[in-house]
Design a protein around this motif. Structure first.
Motif: not given
Length: 155
Positions: A19, A68, A94-97
């Motif tokens: 981000s 993701r 840009t989406e991750y965990s």
């Protein structure tokens, strides 16, 4: 009818952005790899493995993060000295965990692109990043191998 089959190596690479606009970089050990320096995570696509599945797996193995919704943004490719076509499918995410964990492939860390000039980057990374960042580009093709470089074509 003449066969159109050709020897091919399938790989992937992912530009993972956080981000704050930082990129997840992997610092590859020059003693261990033929190409070293700061690179993007990725690797080989296994037999019978889906393309998206493979980039999710590679990023998880090399960084500890589960991405993701990776998006295919382009390709990098060339012919090896053995005349094999080497394809690199390029993804962004840009989406991750998960928690960042380095692997035996290299230390991983978040780096802002403004700091790339202070780092040793993997071969041709800045040219490759053009395919990730410039919407009008979707391919980097090394048309011809020179003694210590390639003739590049962007498409």
């Amino acid at each position: 009818m003449m066969s159109r089959a050709q020897a091919t190596i399938l790989t992937n690479m992912c530009l993972l952005k956080d981000s704050e606009g930082r990129y997840l970089m992997q610092i590859r050990d020059p003693k261990r790899y033929s190409w070293s320096g700061a690179a993007l995570p990725g690797g080989h696509i296994e037999p019978h493995e889906g393309l998206v599945e493979s980039v999710i797996r590679e990023v998880k193995e090399e960084t500890g993060l589960l991405i993701r919704n990776p998006k295919l943004v382009g390709m990098k490719h060339w012919y090896t000295k053995d005349n094999e076509r080497y394809l690199v499918f390029l993804y962004t995410a840009t989406e991750y965990s998960g928690s960042l964990v380095s692997s035996d492939e290299g230390e991983v860390l978040w780096v802002h692109p403004d700091n790339f000039n202070k780092m040793t980057l993997a071969y041709d990374l800045l040219n490759l990043l053009r395919v990730f960042e410039e919407n009008e580009l979707n391919e980097l093709f090394y048309r011809e191998r020179l003694e210590n470089d390639f003739i590049r074509e962007f498409w």
